[in-house]
Design an enzyme around this catalytic site. Structure first.
Site, PDB file in Angstrom:
ATOM      1  N   LYS A 158       0.961  -1.156  -0.157  1.00  0.00           N
ATOM      2  CA  LYS A 158      -0.183   0.097  -0.062  1.00  0.00           C
ATOM      3  C   LYS A 158       0.837   1.341   0.221  1.00  0.00           C
ATOM      4  CE  LYS A 158      -3.959   1.798   2.741  1.00  0.00           C
ATOM      5  NZ  LYS A 158      -4.773   1.571   3.700  1.00  0.00           N
ATOM      6  N   SER A 191      -9.772   1.600   2.776  1.00  0.00           N
ATOM      7  CA  SER A 191      -9.044   2.636   1.794  1.00  0.00           C
ATOM      8  C   SER A 191      -7.858   1.498   1.076  1.00  0.00           C
ATOM      9  CB  SER A 191      -8.215   3.449   2.688  1.00  0.00           C
ATOM     10  OG  SER A 191      -7.438   2.784   3.628  1.00  0.00           O
ATOM     11  N   SER A 241      -9.880  -0.709   7.014  1.00  0.00           N
ATOM     12  CA  SER A 241      -9.269  -0.800   5.473  1.00  0.00           C
ATOM     13  C   SER A 241      -8.559  -1.844   4.892  1.00  0.00           C
ATOM     14  CB  SER A 241      -8.174   0.361   5.548  1.00  0.00           C
ATOM     15  OG  SER A 241      -8.819   1.464   5.439  1.00  0.00           O
TER      16      SER A 241
END
Ligand code: GLN
Length: 466
Positions: free
Chosen positions: A74, A149, A173
């Site tokens: 990420k 997210s 997330s």
């Protein structure tokens, strides 16, 4: 070829593939699936170089446990010498000065890092639509969001663009996008995995965790990443292997089962799964959780408060982007921040500053801290009597891109995931069923603090028995 698990990689290596050929096949696949917008950057040369090193180690018999495996990270996890932006304009051009401890521990086992993945700006969002790089598309239906997210991380693992990926979970997330992409998403106990090198959103909630295509892999990776780190004082030295006496009892929460926002099909599946668990010998105990209504507000008061403090460092001077048209210090701050942050991030900085401000602090921030304590106490009470709390991961399935414009509606997507972040407990989302709309949804298990290994193994067992 597409490889989705560590054991598939081991098998490929046994059958004559090399780390280099595996890496090349991932690179090819990433390019084929570029339309998903999961990758922000491919570390192509670097990955190929790493792969050659790994092959040399394999030949020497000195290779680590993850030799041949490829990870994508990420865009809020630091990797020395590589860019990292939290999908925000304000970090445009910024390069990591060090590597996150969690990632370093995987690199020490010879994982190959292939690129960085799209996410909501500063990990704030539930649909991966707030990224400066544009939205990620769900690989299972490209008209849908992947969740957020960590949307890029979910899609990369689900579409087998890497062996597994890393995300971060502050309020769901990892688990929420896992639920919507048919992957396993694990949020470790707060303190299990070092946060050093993770760009901070809400420091008392944030945890790094994996997206995988098997529970075995979630266990292997989390165990490797976990443990005390001198660079994160909240990291725990607790042993991974904790002896737990199984109680054969699973908890469910009445307010969750009956939640009006729960999709009717998800609800039906929940009840039929509960019935199956009973049939295979589990006792199901139903509890009342009197703080259901307070979960999302408490989370948003505390997480925005922490974010407003954490994001104050992005001032146009220390990192990344600086407004070109600014004169003097004050104007540099104001213009850089105005131009560098997106709308949702600004909303949260302002909300967080408000709840911390003189005159409102007691009514909001201090009160929310008290409610958080009550949530933790009640959760512990339930988990003293049961092996895990069983709940949906998400109220429904992935929605259309651009379908939700009201922030409150977006925040309510986290209704079943913020619980584990508020209380700190480990929570796993496993792929569960397909909705009649063709989209998947997950089932969530939450266990006692530091029972990470236990909950992963419990789910392995339950998955087999079902
Ligand atoms: N959707 C939640 C939020 O926007 C959770 C984000 C996260 O876990 N990073 O805050």
């Amino acid at each position: 070829m597409a490889y989705g698990t560590i054991s598939e990689i081991k098998e490929a290596l046994r059958s004559g593939e090399s780390a280099l050929s595996i890496t090349k096949s991932y690179l090819k696949r990433i390019k084929e699936f570029q339309n998903l917008n999961a990758f922000i950057e491919i570390f192509e040369d670097d990955a190929l170089r790493q792969a050659k090193d790994v092959d040399a180690k394999i030949a020497n018999r000195t290779a680590g446990k993850l030799a041949g495996c490829v990870v994508a990270i990420k865009d809020n996890i630091c990797f020395k010498g590589h860019r990292v932006t939290a999908s925000s304009k304000i970090l445009d051009g910024f390069e990591s000065l060090f590597t996150a401890t969690a990632l370093q521990r995987l690199i020490d086992e010879d994982v190959i890092v292939i690129g960085r993945l799209n996410c909501d700006e500063f990990a704030m969002g539930s649909s991966n639509e707030t990224s400066v790089y544009g939205p990620v598309k769900n690989n299972l239906d490209i008209s849908k969001v992947p969740g957020g997210s960590s949307g890029g991380s979910a899609v990369a693992a689900s579409a087998k663009l890497c062996t597994f990926s890393l995300g971060s979970d502050t309020g769901g997330s990892i688990r929420q996008p896992a639920s919507w992409t048919k992957t396993y998403g694990f949020k470790p106990t707060y303190g299990r995995v070092s946060r050093y090198g993770l760009i901070a959103y809400a420091s008392s909630f944030d945890q790094i965790g994996p997206f995988t295509n098997s529970i075995d892999d979630a266990e292997i990776i989390t165990k490797l990443m976990s443990g005390k780190d001198d660079f994160d004082s909240t990291s725990s030295s607790k042993n991974w292997d904790i002896k737990v006496n199984e109680k054969g009892r699973l908890a469910v929460i009445s307010e969750y089962l009956q939640h009006p926002g729960l999709d009717p099909e998800v609800k039906t599946e929940l009840f039929s799964t509960i019935a199956k668990f009973k049939k295979i010998g589990y006792t199901i105990k139903e509890y009342n959780f009197p703080f259901m209504e307070q979960l999302v507000p408490t989370y948003y008061i505390l997480s925005t408060a922490e974010a407003s403090s954490n994001l104050s460092r992005f001032d146009g001077v220390h990192y990344g982007f600086r407004s070109e048209k600014a004169n003097g210090v004050e104007e540099t701050y104001v213009k850089s921040r105005s131009q560098g942050f997106g709308k949702e991030v600004k909303r949260r900085i302002m909300a967080g500053t408000f709840v911390l401000s003189h005159g409102y602090y007691d009514a909001y921030y201090a009160k929310a801290q008290q409610v958080r304590r009550l949530i933790k106490n009640k959760t512990n009470e339930i988990l003293n009597e049961c092996d895990a709390i069983l709940m949906p991961t998400t109220p429904g399935t992935a929605f259309e891109l651009n379908a939700i414009s009201d922030p409150i509606q977006m925040y309510l997507q986290d209704i079943f995931t913020v619980h584990a972040n508020l209380s700190g407990n480990p929570a796993l989302s496993i792929p569960w069923k397909l909705h009649s709309n063709g989209l998947p949804f997950g089932l969530q298990f939450m266990a006692e603090n530091f029972n990470d290994g236990f909950v992963l193994n419990l789910c392995k067992k339950l998955e087999k028995e079902l």
